[in-house]
Design an enzyme around this catalytic site. Structure first.
Site, PDB file in Angstrom:
ATOM      1  CG  ASP A  53       2.463  11.128 -28.817  1.00 52.80           C
ATOM      2  OD1 ASP A  53       1.307  11.597 -28.730  1.00 52.80           O
ATOM      3  OD2 ASP A  53       3.001  10.791 -29.881  1.00 52.80           O
ATOM      4  CE  LYS A  54       4.100   7.019 -19.413  1.00 49.94           C
ATOM      5  NZ  LYS A  54       3.683   5.725 -18.900  1.00 49.94           N
TER       6      LYS A  54
END
Ligand code: URA
Length: 241
Positions: free
Chosen positions: A103-104
């Site tokens: 995920d970012k």
């Protein structure tokens, strides 16, 4: 492969720059001058030189990145910086891509390569390669959670995860844990904790199989895998032959 593509890939300039290099007579294949950018060469068998220096051909690149929590695990994006944007141009030339996704806001170990077969095998659920995460959890993680994770928990979409190994490092109203999973469902770690009523506030991947993140790498830094590390990955994914 066309000689202009080969030389551009190896960092000798843009296709246009390589064309003038060829025109100028600086390039030889098996000691014969080659001027046409369309000439085909087999870089694994033929000897290519530029200004008398051998072109060391390599097809694949294997990088270990300590991903920061503000870049996307993607090759391109119209809005956000990607893990490819933060590589040096001499590494971007190989067109690497991230092996799986973080995920970012997730930090830590991300492999980047242009070796599609290895990438596929490392992320295949069939290969059972463990991915180990360190996480900070809002809430008290308990032995009951350890037992639930070892059996598999039901995610919000009804999917029941494979058994996962949860180790409690610190249990309090803000707990610290390590979790090893062998799959890579979307937001899996975060959703596994949501399944037991807890919330991940920080997530970092620390290991793939037995390959640890090099703690010498600061966030955003990367390096090539050593021969030993690469051999290990090839072995666990049965790619040796
Ligand atoms: N699980 C998550 O929830 N996020 C990640 O980035 C990786 C695993």
């Amino acid at each position: 492969m066309r000689i202009d593509k080969l030389l551009a890939n190896m960092g000798y300039g843009t296709r246009k720059e390589v064309k003038s290099l060829l025109k100028g007579g600086g390039v030889r294949v098996n000691n014969e001058p080659v001027k046409s950018p369309k000439t085909h060469v087999d870089p694994e068998k033929e000897h290519v030189t530029v200004m008398g220096k051998t072109v060391e051909y390599r097809k694949y690149i294997y990088l270990m990145l300590n991903k920061p929590g503000d870049v996307l695990s993607a090759t391109e994006d119209p809005h956000d910086l990607t893990v490819i944007d933060i590589l040096q141009p001499e590494d971007q030339i190989f067109e690497p891509f991230p092996v799986g996704r973080l995920d970012k806001d997730t930090e830590g170990l991300l492999l980047l390569t242009n070796d599609g077969q290895l990438a596929h095998r490392l992320t295949s659920p069939k290969k059972d390669v463990g991915k180990t995460y360190f996480a900070v959890i809002d809430g008290e993680v308990t032995e009951e959670d350890v037992r639930s994770f070892s059996k598999g928990v039901e995610l919000d979409d009804g999917y029941v995860t494979k058994p996962a190994e949860l180790t409690i490092l610190k249990s309090s109203n803000e707990s610290e844990i390590e979790l090893t999973i062998t799959e890579g469902k979307f937001h899996q770690v975060k959703r596994m904790f949501e399944a037991v009523g807890k919330h991940v506030t920080y997530l970092k991947r620390v290991k793939m199989g037995d390959l640890p993140l090099d703690e010498e790498l600061d966030l955003g830094e990367y390096r090539e895998l050593s021969d030993k590390e690469l051999e290990y990955l090839l072995t666990i994914t049965n790619l040796q032959d």
